[in-house]
Design a protein around this motif. Sequence first.
Motif, PDB file in Angstrom:
ATOM      1  N   GLN A   1       0.837  -1.206   0.000  1.00 22.61           N
ATOM      2  CA  GLN A   1       0.000   0.000   0.000  1.00 22.61           C
ATOM      3  C   GLN A   1       0.871   1.254   0.000  1.00 22.61           C
ATOM      4  O   GLN A   1       0.590   2.231  -0.692  1.00 22.61           O
ATOM      5  CB  GLN A   1      -0.930   0.000   1.216  1.00 22.61           C
ATOM      6  N   MET A   2       1.951   1.221   0.786  1.00 24.46           N
ATOM      7  CA  MET A   2       2.880   2.341   0.861  1.00 24.46           C
ATOM      8  C   MET A   2       3.501   2.615  -0.509  1.00 24.46           C
ATOM      9  O   MET A   2       3.603   3.771  -0.935  1.00 24.46           O
ATOM     10  CB  MET A   2       3.965   2.027   1.891  1.00 24.46           C
ATOM     11  N   ASP A   3       3.907   1.569  -1.214  1.00 23.24           N
ATOM     12  CA  ASP A   3       4.517   1.717  -2.533  1.00 23.24           C
ATOM     13  C   ASP A   3       3.518   2.335  -3.513  1.00 23.24           C
ATOM     14  O   ASP A   3       3.859   3.237  -4.280  1.00 23.24           O
ATOM     15  CB  ASP A   3       5.015   0.356  -3.030  1.00 23.24           C
ATOM     16  N   ARG A   4       2.288   1.873  -3.491  1.00 22.98           N
ATOM     17  CA  ARG A   4       1.255   2.412  -4.396  1.00 22.98           C
ATOM     18  C   ARG A   4       0.993   3.889  -4.125  1.00 22.98           C
ATOM     19  O   ARG A   4       0.945   4.698  -5.056  1.00 22.98           O
ATOM     20  CB  ARG A   4      -0.050   1.626  -4.261  1.00 22.98           C
ATOM     21  N   LEU A   5       0.807   4.239  -2.867  1.00 24.36           N
ATOM     22  CA  LEU A   5       0.534   5.637  -2.532  1.00 24.36           C
ATOM     23  C   LEU A   5       1.726   6.521  -2.881  1.00 24.36           C
ATOM     24  O   LEU A   5       1.564   7.597  -3.463  1.00 24.36           O
ATOM     25  CB  LEU A   5       0.217   5.772  -1.039  1.00 24.36           C
ATOM     26  N   SER A   6       2.924   6.066  -2.548  1.00 29.00           N
ATOM     27  CA  SER A   6       4.128   6.851  -2.839  1.00 29.00           C
ATOM     28  C   SER A   6       4.323   7.012  -4.338  1.00 29.00           C
ATOM     29  O   SER A   6       4.783   8.068  -4.800  1.00 29.00           O
ATOM     30  CB  SER A   6       5.349   6.198  -2.189  1.00 29.00           C
ATOM     31  N   ALA A   7       3.959   6.000  -5.114  1.00 28.25           N
ATOM     32  CA  ALA A   7       4.042   6.099  -6.577  1.00 28.25           C
ATOM     33  C   ALA A   7       3.110   7.180  -7.099  1.00 28.25           C
ATOM     34  O   ALA A   7       3.474   7.945  -8.004  1.00 28.25           O
ATOM     35  CB  ALA A   7       3.722   4.757  -7.227  1.00 28.25           C
ATOM     36  N   VAL A   8       1.926   7.280  -6.529  1.00 25.74           N
ATOM     37  CA  VAL A   8       0.985   8.331  -6.936  1.00 25.74           C
ATOM     38  C   VAL A   8       1.599   9.704  -6.670  1.00 25.74           C
ATOM     39  O   VAL A   8       1.557  10.597  -7.522  1.00 25.74           O
ATOM     40  CB  VAL A   8      -0.368   8.187  -6.206  1.00 25.74           C
ATOM     41  N   VAL A   9       2.209   9.873  -5.496  1.00 24.58           N
ATOM     42  CA  VAL A   9       2.840  11.146  -5.145  1.00 24.58           C
ATOM     43  C   VAL A   9       3.972  11.461  -6.120  1.00 24.58           C
ATOM     44  O   VAL A   9       4.090  12.593  -6.613  1.00 24.58           O
ATOM     45  CB  VAL A   9       3.343  11.107  -3.681  1.00 24.58           C
ATOM     46  N   ALA A  10       4.804  10.476  -6.434  1.00 23.07           N
ATOM     47  CA  ALA A  10       5.914  10.676  -7.372  1.00 23.07           C
ATOM     48  C   ALA A  10       5.396  11.022  -8.764  1.00 23.07           C
ATOM     49  O   ALA A  10       5.897  11.962  -9.405  1.00 23.07           O
ATOM     50  CB  ALA A  10       6.796   9.423  -7.419  1.00 23.07           C
ATOM     51  N   CYS A  11       4.398  10.284  -9.237  1.00 20.78           N
ATOM     52  CA  CYS A  11       3.850  10.538 -10.576  1.00 20.78           C
ATOM     53  C   CYS A  11       3.222  11.919 -10.678  1.00 20.78           C
ATOM     54  O   CYS A  11       3.356  12.593 -11.705  1.00 20.78           O
ATOM     55  CB  CYS A  11       2.826   9.470 -10.948  1.00 20.78           C
ATOM     56  N   ARG A  12       2.560  12.344  -9.632  1.00 22.11           N
ATOM     57  CA  ARG A  12       1.956  13.685  -9.650  1.00 22.11           C
ATOM     58  C   ARG A  12       3.030  14.754  -9.716  1.00 22.11           C
ATOM     59  O   ARG A  12       2.876  15.751 -10.414  1.00 22.11           O
ATOM     60  CB  ARG A  12       1.054  13.875  -8.434  1.00 22.11           C
ATOM     61  N   HIS A  13       4.141  14.563  -8.989  1.00 26.35           N
ATOM     62  CA  HIS A  13       5.219  15.548  -9.044  1.00 26.35           C
ATOM     63  C   HIS A  13       5.877  15.551 -10.418  1.00 26.35           C
ATOM     64  O   HIS A  13       6.124  16.606 -11.005  1.00 26.35           O
ATOM     65  CB  HIS A  13       6.280  15.305  -7.961  1.00 26.35           C
ATOM     66  N   ALA A  14       6.167  14.367 -10.941  1.00 28.62           N
ATOM     67  CA  ALA A  14       6.886  14.240 -12.210  1.00 28.62           C
ATOM     68  C   ALA A  14       5.994  14.506 -13.420  1.00 28.62           C
ATOM     69  O   ALA A  14       6.496  14.750 -14.513  1.00 28.62           O
ATOM     70  CB  ALA A  14       7.501  12.854 -12.329  1.00 28.62           C
ATOM     71  N   GLU A  15       4.693  14.418 -13.214  1.00 30.62           N
ATOM     72  CA  GLU A  15       3.728  14.526 -14.312  1.00 30.62           C
ATOM     73  C   GLU A  15       4.020  13.468 -15.379  1.00 30.62           C
ATOM     74  O   GLU A  15       3.924  13.718 -16.578  1.00 30.62           O
ATOM     75  CB  GLU A  15       3.711  15.933 -14.907  1.00 30.62           C
ATOM     76  N   SER A  16       4.420  12.290 -14.899  1.00 31.48           N
ATOM     77  CA  SER A  16       4.692  11.153 -15.788  1.00 31.48           C
ATOM     78  C   SER A  16       4.656   9.877 -14.967  1.00 31.48           C
ATOM     79  O   SER A  16       4.573   9.915 -13.746  1.00 31.48           O
ATOM     80  CB  SER A  16       6.067  11.297 -16.449  1.00 31.48           C
ATOM     81  N   VAL A  17       4.762   8.773 -15.661  1.00 29.95           N
ATOM     82  CA  VAL A  17       4.846   7.479 -14.990  1.00 29.95           C
ATOM     83  C   VAL A  17       6.170   7.415 -14.236  1.00 29.95           C
ATOM     84  O   VAL A  17       7.209   7.844 -14.735  1.00 29.95           O
ATOM     85  CB  VAL A  17       4.752   6.325 -16.008  1.00 29.95           C
TER      86      VAL A  17
END
Length: 159
Positions: A22-38
């Motif tokens: 769950q932590m990995d999924r949520l953190s990925a969302v945060v990273a993707c939103r910052h990067a505006e990419s996958v």
Amino acid sequence: YWVFPNDLNANDTVFGGMIMAQMDRLSAVVACRHAESVCVTASVDAVHFLAPAKRGDVLIFAASVNKAWRTSMEVGCRVDAQALNGERRHILSAYLTFVSVDANGSPRPVPVLRPETADEQRRCREADLRRSQRLRHADELKALRAATDGEAADSRQNA
């Protein structure tokens, strides 16, 4: 995330791996939103399980980008468990490194992160320290493996 019986291990506490997923999924969302990419997970550092979560607890995840480098960034994640009576406990902290990738899976640049508050600046400095330790550790392992591989090759030739 509400903890149900199927989330429990034989000790009647939450499976650590479930929390990590769950932590990995949520953190990925945060990273993707910052990067505006996958973004893809490159590493997970310093996962510290501080206290158990139990049946009926609600897990509360908080994640933020601590530092952005050229194509990667560190996301810090904190997990609290809250009982139905409102008691809240800090149960886990971790740092995840993500790499922003283009449609071909190649690293791509990420936007600069501009820390403003004293807390954001502290997290940024700490992220730089963790990154330098990761890179130094990787270099030390590479050198050790090269030396070990060289010794193994010598022993095969002398056998």
